[in-house]
Structures are given as structure tokens and as C-alpha cells.
Design a protein around this motif. Structure first.
Motif, PDB file in Angstrom:
ATOM      1  N   VAL A  98     -10.290  -4.590  -3.808  1.00  0.00           N
ATOM      2  CA  VAL A  98      -8.926  -5.106  -3.673  1.00  0.00           C
ATOM      3  C   VAL A  98      -8.013  -4.256  -4.538  1.00  0.00           C
ATOM      4  CG1 VAL A  98      -7.403  -7.068  -4.046  1.00  0.00           C
ATOM      5  CG2 VAL A  98      -9.732  -7.454  -3.206  1.00  0.00           C
ATOM      6  N   LEU A  99      -6.973  -3.704  -3.932  1.00  0.00           N
ATOM      7  CA  LEU A  99      -6.012  -2.864  -4.648  1.00  0.00           C
ATOM      8  C   LEU A  99      -4.680  -3.594  -4.760  1.00  0.00           C
ATOM      9  CD1 LEU A  99      -6.700   0.583  -2.896  1.00  0.00           C
ATOM     10  CD2 LEU A  99      -7.738  -0.329  -4.977  1.00  0.00           C
ATOM     11  N   VAL A 100      -4.245  -3.822  -5.990  1.00  0.00           N
ATOM     12  CA  VAL A 100      -2.938  -4.421  -6.255  1.00  0.00           C
ATOM     13  C   VAL A 100      -2.187  -3.431  -7.144  1.00  0.00           C
ATOM     14  CG1 VAL A 100      -1.695  -6.474  -7.042  1.00  0.00           C
ATOM     15  CG2 VAL A 100      -4.014  -6.705  -6.137  1.00  0.00           C
ATOM     16  N   CYS A 101      -1.765  -2.346  -6.539  1.00  0.00           N
ATOM     17  CA  CYS A 101      -1.135  -1.239  -7.280  1.00  0.00           C
ATOM     18  C   CYS A 101       0.350  -1.162  -6.931  1.00  0.00           C
ATOM     19  CB  CYS A 101      -1.829   0.082  -6.936  1.00  0.00           C
ATOM     20  SG  CYS A 101      -3.585   0.114  -7.380  1.00  0.00           S
ATOM     21  N   GLY A 102       1.179  -1.037  -7.963  1.00  0.00           N
ATOM     22  CA  GLY A 102       2.615  -0.987  -7.736  1.00  0.00           C
ATOM     23  C   GLY A 102       3.226  -2.341  -7.452  1.00  0.00           C
ATOM     24  N   VAL A 148      -3.413  -0.015   9.195  1.00  0.00           N
ATOM     25  CA  VAL A 148      -2.161  -0.130   8.450  1.00  0.00           C
ATOM     26  C   VAL A 148      -1.293  -1.179   9.128  1.00  0.00           C
ATOM     27  CG1 VAL A 148      -0.145   1.065   7.538  1.00  0.00           C
ATOM     28  CG2 VAL A 148      -2.326   2.290   7.744  1.00  0.00           C
ATOM     29  N   VAL A 149      -0.934  -2.207   8.392  1.00  0.00           N
ATOM     30  CA  VAL A 149      -0.131  -3.308   8.920  1.00  0.00           C
ATOM     31  C   VAL A 149       1.261  -3.241   8.308  1.00  0.00           C
ATOM     32  CG1 VAL A 149       0.146  -5.817   8.971  1.00  0.00           C
ATOM     33  CG2 VAL A 149      -2.127  -4.795   9.288  1.00  0.00           C
ATOM     34  N   VAL A 150       2.283  -3.256   9.138  1.00  0.00           N
ATOM     35  CA  VAL A 150       3.658  -3.349   8.644  1.00  0.00           C
ATOM     36  C   VAL A 150       3.991  -4.826   8.471  1.00  0.00           C
ATOM     37  CG1 VAL A 150       6.092  -2.855   9.089  1.00  0.00           C
ATOM     38  CG2 VAL A 150       4.333  -1.213   9.799  1.00  0.00           C
ATOM     39  N   GLY A 151       4.194  -5.234   7.235  1.00  0.00           N
ATOM     40  CA  GLY A 151       4.490  -6.637   6.976  1.00  0.00           C
ATOM     41  C   GLY A 151       4.630  -6.900   5.498  1.00  0.00           C
ATOM     42  N   ASP A 152       4.993  -8.117   5.174  1.00  0.00           N
ATOM     43  CA  ASP A 152       5.184  -8.554   3.793  1.00  0.00           C
ATOM     44  C   ASP A 152       3.815  -8.758   3.158  1.00  0.00           C
ATOM     45  OD1 ASP A 152       5.737  -9.845   1.427  1.00  0.00           O
ATOM     46  OD2 ASP A 152       7.198 -11.230   2.290  1.00  0.00           O
ATOM     47  N   ALA A 153       3.466  -7.895   2.212  1.00  0.00           N
ATOM     48  CA  ALA A 153       2.133  -7.934   1.611  1.00  0.00           C
ATOM     49  C   ALA A 153       1.905  -9.170   0.758  1.00  0.00           C
ATOM     50  CB  ALA A 153       1.906  -6.675   0.771  1.00  0.00           C
ATOM     51  N   SER A 154       2.956  -9.917   0.466  1.00  0.00           N
ATOM     52  CA  SER A 154       2.791 -11.123  -0.345  1.00  0.00           C
ATOM     53  C   SER A 154       2.224 -12.284   0.460  1.00  0.00           C
ATOM     54  CB  SER A 154       4.133 -11.541  -0.955  1.00  0.00           C
ATOM     55  OG  SER A 154       4.979 -12.117   0.027  1.00  0.00           O
ATOM     56  N   LEU A 155       2.221 -12.173   1.791  1.00  0.00           N
ATOM     57  CA  LEU A 155       1.786 -13.271   2.648  1.00  0.00           C
ATOM     58  C   LEU A 155       0.281 -13.195   2.882  1.00  0.00           C
ATOM     59  CD1 LEU A 155       4.692 -13.220   5.256  1.00  0.00           C
ATOM     60  CD2 LEU A 155       4.513 -14.548   3.132  1.00  0.00           C
ATOM     61  N   THR A 156      -0.417 -14.236   2.493  1.00  0.00           N
ATOM     62  CA  THR A 156      -1.881 -14.216   2.551  1.00  0.00           C
ATOM     63  C   THR A 156      -2.408 -14.061   3.975  1.00  0.00           C
ATOM     64  OG1 THR A 156      -1.878 -16.633   2.588  1.00  0.00           O
ATOM     65  CG2 THR A 156      -2.180 -15.560   0.447  1.00  0.00           C
ATOM     66  N   ARG A 157      -1.637 -14.451   4.966  1.00  0.00           N
ATOM     67  CA  ARG A 157      -2.123 -14.385   6.345  1.00  0.00           C
ATOM     68  C   ARG A 157      -2.469 -12.968   6.779  1.00  0.00           C
ATOM     69  NH1 ARG A 157       2.054 -12.749   9.774  1.00  0.00           N
ATOM     70  NH2 ARG A 157       4.185 -12.986   8.937  1.00  0.00           N
ATOM     71  N   HIS A 158      -1.873 -11.980   6.119  1.00  0.00           N
ATOM     72  CA  HIS A 158      -2.147 -10.594   6.504  1.00  0.00           C
ATOM     73  C   HIS A 158      -3.571 -10.160   6.144  1.00  0.00           C
ATOM     74  CE1 HIS A 158       1.766  -9.694   8.017  1.00  0.00           C
ATOM     75  NE2 HIS A 158       2.376  -9.938   6.864  1.00  0.00           N
ATOM     76  N   ALA A 188       0.794  -1.229   0.000  1.00  0.00           N
ATOM     77  CA  ALA A 188       0.000   0.000   0.000  1.00  0.00           C
ATOM     78  C   ALA A 188       0.826   1.279   0.000  1.00  0.00           C
ATOM     79  CB  ALA A 188      -0.939   0.001   1.211  1.00  0.00           C
ATOM     80  N   GLY A 189       2.117   1.172   0.288  1.00  0.00           N
ATOM     81  CA  GLY A 189       2.931   2.383   0.327  1.00  0.00           C
ATOM     82  C   GLY A 189       2.423   3.346   1.374  1.00  0.00           C
ATOM     83  N   ARG A 234     -14.146  -0.201   5.875  1.00  0.00           N
ATOM     84  CA  ARG A 234     -13.183  -0.833   6.780  1.00  0.00           C
ATOM     85  C   ARG A 234     -12.073  -1.375   5.903  1.00  0.00           C
ATOM     86  NH1 ARG A 234     -13.578  -6.607   8.971  1.00  0.00           N
ATOM     87  NH2 ARG A 234     -11.813  -6.771  10.416  1.00  0.00           N
ATOM     88  N   ALA A 235     -10.843  -0.919   6.116  1.00  0.00           N
ATOM     89  CA  ALA A 235      -9.751  -1.258   5.209  1.00  0.00           C
ATOM     90  C   ALA A 235      -8.530  -1.733   5.966  1.00  0.00           C
ATOM     91  CB  ALA A 235      -9.384  -0.043   4.354  1.00  0.00           C
ATOM     92  N   ARG A 236      -7.774  -2.587   5.291  1.00  0.00           N
ATOM     93  CA  ARG A 236      -6.470  -3.010   5.806  1.00  0.00           C
ATOM     94  C   ARG A 236      -5.443  -2.769   4.719  1.00  0.00           C
ATOM     95  NH1 ARG A 236      -6.250  -8.787   8.230  1.00  0.00           N
ATOM     96  NH2 ARG A 236      -7.473  -7.682   9.808  1.00  0.00           N
ATOM     97  N   LEU A 237      -4.456  -1.936   5.022  1.00  0.00           N
ATOM     98  CA  LEU A 237      -3.364  -1.633   4.112  1.00  0.00           C
ATOM     99  C   LEU A 237      -2.122  -2.347   4.617  1.00  0.00           C
ATOM    100  CD1 LEU A 237      -5.484   0.636   3.679  1.00  0.00           C
ATOM    101  CD2 LEU A 237      -3.593   2.224   3.300  1.00  0.00           C
ATOM    102  N   VAL A 238      -1.471  -3.119   3.757  1.00  0.00           N
ATOM    103  CA  VAL A 238      -0.287  -3.877   4.164  1.00  0.00           C
ATOM    104  C   VAL A 238       0.923  -3.324   3.419  1.00  0.00           C
ATOM    105  CG1 VAL A 238       0.756  -6.144   4.380  1.00  0.00           C
ATOM    106  CG2 VAL A 238      -1.739  -5.909   4.524  1.00  0.00           C
ATOM    107  N   GLU A 239       1.947  -2.949   4.174  1.00  0.00           N
ATOM    108  CA  GLU A 239       3.129  -2.300   3.604  1.00  0.00           C
ATOM    109  C   GLU A 239       4.365  -2.705   4.399  1.00  0.00           C
ATOM    110  OE1 GLU A 239       6.091  -0.174   1.925  1.00  0.00           O
ATOM    111  OE2 GLU A 239       4.117  -0.509   1.049  1.00  0.00           O
TER     112      GLU A 239
END
Length: 208
Positions: free
Chosen positions: A116-120, A96-106, A47-48, A68-73
Motif C-alpha cells: 500500500v502506497l500513501v505517498c504525497g 490506473v483509475v481517474v478518481g478521488d483517491a480518498s474514496l474507499t470504493r476505488h 498516485a500522480g 497486479r496494481a491499482r493506481l488512483v489519481e
């Protein structure tokens, strides 16, 4: 790559990133406008600073209070900018979650989502990982949910192939930016049935 410094390009109105951001924000507005009354769930991968979704919600969108949103960066500096932006805009339901956005557990507890935003992401991973992530989008998106994604249009242009992969998996093409726009933005709506979130999976690995 210093992903915090990378965001400085957004400050230039004439930059491709600045123009792409405005397009993504407009597509987010349209997606929110089309949501049914009631709560809206959203997730953002890599999410940057959250400029796309938070920027729309903070601008006074009438559905902001429903989101209600969860941004993972992964970059903690970018995540802190996003967190402060959400707090400053009075958006307590933007996490806002600090973590590896590639991991589905987030994304556990947030899927399937309305937006669903998959930008960048797709421009920084291998073609095989793009395809793998597209597969996982069928776990992230609810029926009728909107997927907004980006990818550069440099040769070889993967945008047409991404559209094909999505459409083979039950996504309907709503809008794709023109090839000469200087960037690629796609909007797809999920018309299939979501698969259960495969916890413990890794969707992609950044190549830079």
C-alpha cells in the motif's frame, strides 16, 4: 495547486522530491523482494504519474510480472502519463483509475493488498484526516503487507505521531528516514488482522 506541473520537481535530481522518489523506489524494491512467491497486489493512493511503483516495475524488477496494481489519481493528465508509462513498460496488470483517491470504493476488489502506497498524501491533509487515513490502512493492508508513506518534516513534525498511530493499530516500524533528510518516508508492516473495507467512506480531504 496544479498537480501536473508539481511533478516537474521530480525531474531535478537535487530536489527534495527527486531524492524522496529514489528513496521510495528503493523501499518498494525491498518490499517486493520480501513478498512470497505468487501474485502480489498493490494499491497507490494519489498516485500522480505513478513514478514510484511503475518506475520500479519498469526497471526490470524480477517480480514485475507478479504484480497486479491499482493506481488512483484525480488529475486526468497525471493519470494518462501513468497509463502510458505502464503500457510502454509492458505492464498490463497495472490499472490506473481517474478518481478521488480518498474514496474507499476505488480499492474494492484489491484489498487487503500486499503493498500500500500513501505517498504525497499526509502532507496535504489535516492531522485529523491523517489519523483517519491511518485507521483505514488497517482495511487496505493484508497481514504481513507493507505500507510505504511520506510526510514532510517541517515543524510541527508529525512523523513521530504518525508512527505512533500506526503502531497502535498493529503496524510494525521497519524503517523511517532520518529527520534531516529533507523529507519523511516511512515503511511499516501490518502485523494485525485487516478489517473489511468500509465501502462508501471518505478517508481524507486535501487542504490545498
Amino acid at each position: 495547486m496544479d498537480w501536473h506541473a508539481w511533478h516537474e520537481e521530480y525531474e531535478r535530481d537535487d530536489s527534495s522530491l527527486g531524492r524522496r522518489l529514489r528513496v521510495v523506489q528503493e523501499r518498494i524494491r525491498e518490499a517486493l523482494d520480501g513478498c512470497a512467491p505468487g501474485p502480489i497486489t498493490a494499491v497507490s493512493l494519489c498516485a500522480g504519474e505513478g513514478r514510484d511503483l511503475i518506475g520500479v516495475l519498469a526497471s526490470g524488477h524480477p517480480r514485475a510480472g507478479d504484480v497486479r496494481a491499482r493506481l488512483v489519481e484525480l488529475d486526468a493528465r497525471n493519470a494518462e502519463v501513468a497509463r502510458q508509462a505502464a503500457a510502454g513498460a509492458g505492464l498490463p496488470n497495472v490499472e490506473v483509475v481517474v478518481g478521488d483517491a480518498s474514496l474507499t470504493r476505488h480499492y474494492d476488489g484489491m484489498t487487503p493488498a500486499d503493498l500500500v502506497l500513501v505517498c504525497g498524501v499526509f502532507g496535504n491533509i489535516s492531522d485529523d484526516d491523517v489519523k483517519r487515513t491511518v485507521d483505514h490502512c488497517t482495511e487496505l493492508c493484508r497481514p504481513g503487507g507493507t505500507l510505504i508513506w511520506t510526510r514532510n518534516r517541517r515543524k510541527p513534525d508529525l512523523v513521530p505521531q504518525i508512527c505512533t498511530w500506526l503502531e497502535e493499530r498493529g503496524f510494525l516500524r521497519i524503517w523511517v528516514s532520518e529527520p534531516d533528510a529533507g523529507f519523511g518516508v516511512g515503511v511499516h508492516r501490518f502485523a494485525g488482522e485487516p478489517r473489511p473495507l468500509s465501502l462508501g467512506a471518505q478517508m481524507f480531504t486535501f487542504v490545498r
